[in-house]
Design an enzyme around this catalytic site. Structure first.
Site, mmCIF file in Angstrom:
data_model
loop_
_atom_site.group_PDB
_atom_site.id
_atom_site.type_symbol
_atom_site.label_atom_id
_atom_site.label_comp_id
_atom_site.label_asym_id
_atom_site.label_seq_id
_atom_site.Cartn_x
_atom_site.Cartn_y
_atom_site.Cartn_z
ATOM 1 N N TYR A 68 42.707 -14.690 -10.763
ATOM 2 C CA TYR A 68 43.488 -13.291 -10.301
ATOM 3 C C TYR A 68 44.327 -13.343 -9.283
ATOM 4 O O TYR A 68 45.357 -12.533 -9.385
ATOM 5 C CB TYR A 68 42.246 -12.460 -9.966
ATOM 6 C CG TYR A 68 41.355 -11.803 -11.066
ATOM 7 C CD1 TYR A 68 41.723 -10.566 -11.922
ATOM 8 C CD2 TYR A 68 40.292 -12.610 -11.383
ATOM 9 C CE1 TYR A 68 41.238 -10.431 -13.095
ATOM 10 C CE2 TYR A 68 39.605 -12.280 -12.495
ATOM 11 C CZ TYR A 68 39.714 -11.038 -13.274
ATOM 12 O OH TYR A 68 39.115 -10.623 -14.345
ATOM 13 N N ASP A 97 44.549 -26.073 -12.231
ATOM 14 C CA ASP A 97 43.254 -25.351 -12.257
ATOM 15 C C ASP A 97 42.330 -26.559 -12.646
ATOM 16 O O ASP A 97 42.883 -27.269 -13.569
ATOM 17 C CB ASP A 97 43.149 -24.005 -13.049
ATOM 18 C CG ASP A 97 41.899 -23.189 -12.720
ATOM 19 O OD1 ASP A 97 42.354 -22.422 -11.979
ATOM 20 O OD2 ASP A 97 40.775 -23.840 -12.922
ATOM 21 N N ARG A 132 46.014 -9.463 -0.205
ATOM 22 C CA ARG A 132 45.244 -7.907 0.065
ATOM 23 C C ARG A 132 45.483 -6.906 -1.269
ATOM 24 O O ARG A 132 45.592 -5.916 -1.196
ATOM 25 C CB ARG A 132 45.889 -7.378 1.354
ATOM 26 C CG ARG A 132 45.655 -8.471 2.446
ATOM 27 C CD ARG A 132 47.207 -8.181 3.165
ATOM 28 N NE ARG A 132 46.634 -7.423 4.523
ATOM 29 C CZ ARG A 132 47.261 -7.084 5.526
ATOM 30 N NH1 ARG A 132 48.467 -7.267 5.327
ATOM 31 N NH2 ARG A 132 46.811 -6.485 6.657
ATOM 32 N N VAL A 133 45.846 -7.744 -2.204
ATOM 33 C CA VAL A 133 46.211 -6.929 -3.543
ATOM 34 C C VAL A 133 45.217 -6.316 -4.149
ATOM 35 O O VAL A 133 44.025 -6.580 -4.255
ATOM 36 C CB VAL A 133 46.791 -7.850 -4.760
ATOM 37 C CG1 VAL A 133 48.289 -8.512 -4.260
ATOM 38 C CG2 VAL A 133 45.922 -9.200 -4.911
ATOM 39 N N LYS A 160 41.753 -10.277 7.523
ATOM 40 C CA LYS A 160 41.368 -9.875 6.066
ATOM 41 C C LYS A 160 39.692 -9.567 6.263
ATOM 42 O O LYS A 160 39.150 -8.835 5.675
ATOM 43 C CB LYS A 160 41.351 -11.443 5.214
ATOM 44 C CG LYS A 160 40.758 -11.336 3.984
ATOM 45 C CD LYS A 160 41.373 -10.566 2.829
ATOM 46 C CE LYS A 160 40.504 -10.120 1.571
ATOM 47 N NZ LYS A 160 41.351 -9.053 0.849
ATOM 48 N N HIS A 171 38.222 17.540 9.400
ATOM 49 C CA HIS A 171 38.701 17.348 10.554
ATOM 50 C C HIS A 171 39.834 16.320 10.838
ATOM 51 O O HIS A 171 39.730 15.360 9.871
ATOM 52 C CB HIS A 171 37.264 16.411 11.456
ATOM 53 C CG HIS A 171 37.482 16.033 12.894
ATOM 54 N ND1 HIS A 171 38.354 15.370 13.466
ATOM 55 C CD2 HIS A 171 36.859 16.586 13.896
ATOM 56 C CE1 HIS A 171 38.403 15.127 14.557
ATOM 57 N NE2 HIS A 171 37.467 16.036 15.081
ATOM 58 N N GLY A 221 29.927 -3.176 -4.745
ATOM 59 C CA GLY A 221 30.100 -4.716 -5.469
ATOM 60 C C GLY A 221 31.227 -5.147 -5.239
ATOM 61 O O GLY A 221 32.154 -5.146 -4.500
ATOM 62 N N CYS A 276 34.641 -8.931 -3.283
ATOM 63 C CA CYS A 276 35.359 -8.966 -1.986
ATOM 64 C C CYS A 276 34.297 -8.467 -0.897
ATOM 65 O O CYS A 276 33.796 -9.090 0.061
ATOM 66 C CB CYS A 276 36.532 -8.445 -1.930
ATOM 67 S SG CYS A 276 38.007 -9.373 -2.998
ATOM 68 N N LYS A 301 33.539 -0.843 -9.965
ATOM 69 C CA LYS A 301 33.965 0.442 -9.392
ATOM 70 C C LYS A 301 34.848 1.128 -10.499
ATOM 71 O O LYS A 301 34.906 0.277 -11.409
ATOM 72 C CB LYS A 301 35.015 -0.125 -8.082
ATOM 73 C CG LYS A 301 36.237 -0.703 -8.847
ATOM 74 C CD LYS A 301 37.200 -0.932 -7.406
ATOM 75 C CE LYS A 301 38.228 -1.624 -7.635
ATOM 76 N NZ LYS A 301 39.389 -1.954 -6.874
HETATM 77 N N1 LIG Z 1 40.804 -11.245 -6.990
HETATM 78 C C1 LIG Z 1 41.188 -10.396 -5.952
HETATM 79 O O1 LIG Z 1 41.182 -9.006 -6.191
HETATM 80 C C2 LIG Z 1 41.138 -10.988 -4.515
HETATM 81 C C3 LIG Z 1 41.645 -10.240 -3.505
HETATM 82 C C4 LIG Z 1 41.911 -10.654 -2.296
HETATM 83 C C5 LIG Z 1 41.335 -12.145 -2.149
HETATM 84 N N2 LIG Z 1 40.658 -12.780 -3.036
HETATM 85 C C6 LIG Z 1 40.454 -13.963 -2.659
HETATM 86 O O2 LIG Z 1 41.179 -15.130 -3.260
HETATM 87 C C7 LIG Z 1 40.429 -16.346 -3.717
HETATM 88 C C8 LIG Z 1 40.380 -16.463 -5.164
HETATM 89 O O3 LIG Z 1 39.938 -15.461 -5.908
HETATM 90 P P1 LIG Z 1 40.188 -15.115 -7.568
HETATM 91 O O4 LIG Z 1 39.833 -13.559 -7.735
HETATM 92 O O5 LIG Z 1 41.912 -15.655 -8.018
HETATM 93 O O6 LIG Z 1 39.315 -16.349 -8.104
HETATM 94 P P2 LIG Z 1 39.135 -16.492 -9.498
HETATM 95 O O7 LIG Z 1 37.874 -16.951 -9.954
HETATM 96 O O8 LIG Z 1 39.758 -15.572 -10.383
HETATM 97 O O9 LIG Z 1 39.956 -17.829 -9.655
HETATM 98 C C9 LIG Z 1 39.875 -19.014 -8.888
HETATM 99 C C10 LIG Z 1 40.503 -20.134 -9.932
HETATM 100 O O10 LIG Z 1 40.313 -21.256 -9.247
HETATM 101 C C11 LIG Z 1 39.956 -22.298 -10.061
HETATM 102 N N3 LIG Z 1 39.461 -23.631 -9.146
HETATM 103 C C12 LIG Z 1 38.123 -23.641 -8.539
HETATM 104 N N4 LIG Z 1 37.992 -24.801 -7.769
HETATM 105 C C13 LIG Z 1 39.366 -25.374 -8.014
HETATM 106 C C14 LIG Z 1 39.992 -26.791 -7.359
HETATM 107 N N5 LIG Z 1 39.297 -27.666 -6.768
HETATM 108 N N6 LIG Z 1 41.380 -26.720 -7.642
HETATM 109 C C15 LIG Z 1 41.947 -25.981 -8.584
HETATM 110 N N7 LIG Z 1 41.637 -25.035 -8.962
HETATM 111 C C16 LIG Z 1 40.172 -24.406 -8.688
HETATM 112 C C17 LIG Z 1 38.925 -21.812 -10.962
HETATM 113 O O11 LIG Z 1 38.866 -22.473 -12.128
HETATM 114 C C18 LIG Z 1 39.603 -20.367 -11.021
HETATM 115 O O12 LIG Z 1 40.290 -20.413 -12.001
HETATM 116 C C19 LIG Z 1 38.995 -15.910 -3.359
HETATM 117 O O13 LIG Z 1 39.001 -16.400 -2.018
HETATM 118 C C20 LIG Z 1 39.090 -14.422 -3.176
HETATM 119 O O14 LIG Z 1 38.085 -14.001 -2.367
HETATM 120 C C21 LIG Z 1 40.794 -12.319 -4.163
#
Ligand SMILES: NC(=O)c1ccc[n+]([C@@H]2O[C@H](COP(=O)([O-])OP(=O)(O)OC[C@H]3O[C@@H](n4cnc5c(N)ncnc54)[C@H](O)[C@@H]3O)[C@@H](O)[C@H]2O)c1
Length: 434
Positions: free
Chosen positions: A13, A33, A163-164, A215, A253, A266, A269, A326
């Site tokens: 994501y 990935d 922070r998206v 964060k 207020h 849930g 994050c 949510k």
């Molecule tokens: N999704 C959100 O809205 C959001 C917002 C803020 C912060 N974050 C943070 O960003 C980080 C990523 O979240 P996300 O939602 O993108 O996760 P995600 O699970 O959607 O994607 C992570 C990807 O990383 C890959 N991966 C795992 N190990 C790997 C490696 N060693 N090398 C290369 N790729 C690898 C996985 O296969 C997966 O496709 C997390 O720490 C999350 O807490 C996410």
């Protein structure tokens, strides 16, 4: 600094929208990935996640030739790490009788290790994954220095939190303010220069550990604020008060902004990140720990509400409306609604769940209905767990004609009780004494 080629590890994501945005802004991007299915999907021009506008952005990034995808990193000017940082499901820490969750940093470790053979003098490495404080300096830096290069001298190292908002990721990536924390001021400067490729919001330089804290403080603040709203709901029921009315009056207020109670917290994050602070300083995080406890126990409070409405739950047919964490998203991760369903089933209730954003979801031990109609037709009670717009808009008179249920339990203040009562329903509301 001049960045021409970057390598982004993790195409989920966060990583995939980031990769396509850099690519559509003219950089050569190698998206990496470890999941072969993801790489093959992208190589065939498809995407594996739902996010508004992402398909078009990825298509144009791939067809321009600026974005390529691979199972392995390769040499580049900058490396971004956007891999998952969940907590361990099967291990916990303990401090003075309090059990707490432990961050699973294995993906960050392996992604960092994968960069080492490709790291060159003058490179920049940025960790974007949400991580416990000091991860950049204590975990990532020593791994990268196995290359023989010195962080802050031979290469730049930063932490920059994401922070998206899911559903608006592509717009917010560009428009939001971005915090970039370097292990040295020069590292921060290099990180700021990289994000200036596309960020139109302010780019704010700081040190790496501050950026990590920023964060965690953001998400922890929301968790604690939701916990107090949930505790207010419990108090309101005890004192015969309508919590929703009380909150809306308190929020008149000028300096008060109480959030909304509900069935719990849930997602991947807000229900996860506060644990990163508890784990690293259990002796300093009493409030944060207890807020997590309040939010995690909120499904039990919902269970009591349903018992209040129906008495014994043995054999009772209940429709759970919504399983997402949510409103108006298809994300079921760490969803408190799913937890409520499981608690009801433990008490002997027969629950059918209807999740319009993911009707085909395969949720462990949960009977998913194929449509709203099949979910409600022979129910005894309708349980509103998520404030999806389409649930709020339900016409109670039309629903009354489609279901045998005459009891509704509203956990999110989504239904006007008078309207539903005029259609023959008895409505029970979370946070309201009845
Ligand atoms: N999704 C959100 O809205 C959001 C917002 C803020 C912060 N974050 C943070 O960003 C980080 C990523 O979240 P996300 O939602 O993108 O996760 P995600 O699970 O959607 O994607 C992570 C990807 O990383 C890959 N991966 C795992 N190990 C790997 C490696 N060693 N090398 C290369 N790729 C690898 C996985 O296969 C997966 O496709 C997390 O720490 C999350 O807490 C996410």
């Amino acid at each position: 600094m001049n960045f021409q080629k970057i390598c982004i590890l993790g195409l989920g994501y966060i990583g995939l929208p980031t990769a396509s945005t850099f690519a559509t802004h003219g950089l050569k991007v190698v998206g990496v990935d470890i999941n072969r299915h993801i790489i093959e999907t992208l190589q065939h021009g498809n995407i594996h996640i739902h996010e508004a506008g992402l398909r078009t952005a990825v298509e144009s990034a791939l067809s321009s030739g600026n974005l390529t995808v691979s199972l392995q990193p390769e040499e580049a000017d900058a490396f971004l790490i956007a891999v998952p940082t969940p907590f361990f499901e099967d291990r916990q820490g303990e401090y003075q009788g309090r059990q707490y969750r432990l961050a699973d940093m294995r993906a960050v470790i392996s992604a960092t290790e994968a960069i080492v053979p490709h790291l060159r003098k003058g490179n920049l490495v940025v960790l974007e994954s949400t991580s416990p404080p000091r991860t950049t300096v204590d975990l990532v830096k020593p791994i990268l220095e196995r290359s023989g290069l010195k962080a802050g001298i031979d290469f730049y190292l930063c932490y920059s939190p994401e922070r998206v908002l899911p559903g608006q990721i592509l717009r917010e990536l560009i428009e939001n303010a971005r915090v970039v924390g370097g292990i040295t001021p020069e590292s921060a400067e290099a990180g700021c220069a990289l994000y200036a490729t596309f960020v139109k919001g302010e780019i704010l330089a700081t040190d790496a550990t501050t950026a990590e804290m920023v964060k965690l403080m953001e998400n922890t603040t929301r968790d604690v604020n939701i916990a107090i709203a949930n505790e207010f709901a419990r108090l309101a029921e005890k004192f015969g008060v309508d919590v929703w009315e009380a909150i809306s009056l308190a929020n008149r207020h000028p300096r008060i902004n109480i959030l909304q109670p509900g069935p719990g917290v849930g997602g991947h994050c807000i229900s996860v990140d506060p644990w990163f602070l508890v784990e690293t300083a259990p002796e300093l995080t009493t409030l944060i720990y207890h807020a997590r406890q309040v939010n995690d126990s909120q499904p039990h409070f919902v269970l009591e509400k349903v018992k209040q409405a129906l008495g014994s739950l043995k054999g009772k047919k209940i429709t759970a409306l919504g399983l997402a964490y949510k409103p108006n998203v298809d994300d079921l991760r760490e969803s408190p609604a799913g937890e409520v369903v499981k608690l009801l089933q433990k008490e002997g209730a027969q629950v059918k769940a209807w999740e319009p954003f993911k009707p085909e979801a395969d949720v462990h031990e949960v009977h998913m209905a194929a449509s709203l109609e099949s979910a409600i037709q022979d129910a005894e009670a309708l349980l509103l767990l998520v404030k999806h717009t389409e649930f709020i808009k339900l016409n109670p008179h039309e629903i009354a004609a489609k279901t045998t249920a005459r009891v509704g339990v509203d956990c999110v203040n989504g239904w006007d009780p008078q309207q539903w009562e005029s259609a023959g329903f008895k409505i029970f509301r979370l946070g309201v004494h009845q």
